[in-house]
Design an enzyme around this catalytic site. Structure first.
Site, PDB file in Angstrom:
ATOM      1  N   LYS A  55     -57.151 -45.383 -76.280  1.00  0.00           N
ATOM      2  CA  LYS A  55     -57.765 -44.539 -77.305  1.00  0.00           C
ATOM      3  C   LYS A  55     -57.207 -44.767 -78.699  1.00  0.00           C
ATOM      4  O   LYS A  55     -57.804 -44.330 -79.681  1.00  0.00           O
ATOM      5  CB  LYS A  55     -57.636 -43.066 -76.910  1.00  0.00           C
ATOM      6  CG  LYS A  55     -58.380 -42.695 -75.639  1.00  0.00           C
ATOM      7  CD  LYS A  55     -59.878 -42.919 -75.759  1.00  0.00           C
ATOM      8  CE  LYS A  55     -60.617 -42.378 -74.541  1.00  0.00           C
ATOM      9  NZ  LYS A  55     -62.083 -42.523 -74.679  1.00  0.00           N
ATOM     10  N   SER A  65     -57.131 -42.821 -63.777  1.00  0.00           N
ATOM     11  CA  SER A  65     -58.331 -43.494 -64.284  1.00  0.00           C
ATOM     12  C   SER A  65     -58.176 -45.008 -64.241  1.00  0.00           C
ATOM     13  O   SER A  65     -59.140 -45.739 -63.976  1.00  0.00           O
ATOM     14  CB  SER A  65     -58.662 -43.031 -65.706  1.00  0.00           C
ATOM     15  OG  SER A  65     -57.692 -43.461 -66.628  1.00  0.00           O
TER      16      SER A  65
END
Length: 316
Positions: free
Chosen positions: A57, A274
């Site tokens: 991110k 994830s």
């Protein structure tokens, strides 16, 4: 014209580089043991925890903030605000601290304790929202806050901001192409904001239209893959285009947990759930490739296990 020597002289006496200059150019790791039964197919992954904020991110957050600065939407005195499941918030908080901007984040209270502590350590203000509403509840809360004082905030809106996917179009795809010497045959990535998949896929398709791009989603609305969305039931990000994927695969939380534990013991990799789900999806893709067919499958490990070591699955 400024020559190379003249350009160097301007920085004479300066050492080191900006923290933010370290965003991107993460290593591409090849799995050595997991998936070897599918050889000659190779499974590789971008190790995004090498970014200074510890996750993929960093790329999107920096891209959106740079765009805000360039457009004049982010000016001194404004506070950066957004909804996050954690990693984008950490990236905002890190970048905001480095650039001198305040950061306010709406975050599901189910986010891991490590994420909350990291955000507070960077000086971010947290607004906790109901965990059972996931990031959708956090998004609704941001809308309420910004509507009340629009002049106070810069709201990048990672779910709708083209700067999100453009970061991966410009950087992630290029790095993958160069690190595989153009040999990539399959790109596999999970969907949250969808920016990683959208941007990387668009650029890889331009480089080689034959590359198969496969998106991954959790196999139901109630799952433990933090940051991922079940697009059938969640608020769909405006930047998401479901037609872009050649195929969409469903991945179970339980399967991801098992893969995370295997990766630690078989590859020496401490992965987040994830990232484990991304590896599980890549293994599923590899299993369907005809025997003896060469393939280079590339996925993205969004972050490491550092923020998830309190999860119960490690002890089960």
């Amino acid at each position: 014209m400024v020559t190379a020597v003249e350009g160097q002289s301007r920085d004479a006496g300066r050492a080191g580089e900006s923290l933010l200059a370290r965003i991107g150019n993460t290593p591409l790791l090849r799995m050595q043991r997991m998936g070897r039964e599918f050889a000659p197919a190779e499974i590789c992954a971008k190790a995004e925890w090498f970014n200074p904020g510890g996750s993929v991110k960093d790329r999107a957050a920096f891209s959106m903030i740079e765009a805000g600065l360039a457009s004049g939407a982010l000016t001194p005195g404004r506070t950066i605000i957004d909804a996050t499941s954690g990693n984008t918030g950490i990236a905002y908080a890190m970048i905001g601290a480095a650039l001198g901007y305040g950061v306010k984040l709406c975050l599901p209270d189910s986010a891991s304790p490590e994420r909350k502590k990291m955000l507070l350590a960077y000086g971010a203000e947290l607004v906790l929202t109901p965990g059972d509403q996931s990031t959708d509840g956090a998004i609704r809360r941001v809308h309420q806050i910004v509507a009340g004082e629009p002049e106070k905030y810069f709201y990048p809106d990672q779910y709708s901001n083209d700067g999100n996917w453009q970061a991966h179009y410009r950087t992630t795809a290029r790095e993958i192409w160069e690190q595989t010497s153009g040999r990539i045959t399959h790109f596999v990535a999970g969907l949250g904001t969808s920016g990683t998949f959208m941007g990387t896929t668009r650029r890889l398709r331009e480089l080689n239209p034959a590359i198969r791009c496969i998106s991954l989603q959790p196999d139901g609305p109630f799952h433990g893959l933090e940051g991922w969305k079940d697009m059938a039931t969640a608020m769909r990000p405006a930047i998401y285009d479901q037609a872009l994927a050649d195929e969409n695969l469903l991945v179970s939380t339980e399967g991801a947990y098992k893969i995370v534990k295997r990766a630690a013991r078989e590859e020496g990799l401490l992965l987040s759930p994830s990232a484990g789900a991304a590896l599980l999806g890549s293994l599923q893709v590899a299993a369907r490739i005809p025997q003896n067919e060469k393939a280079v499958i590339v996925t993205v490990f969004a972050d490491s296990a550092a923020k998830y070591l309190n999860e119960r699955f490690w002890d089960e």
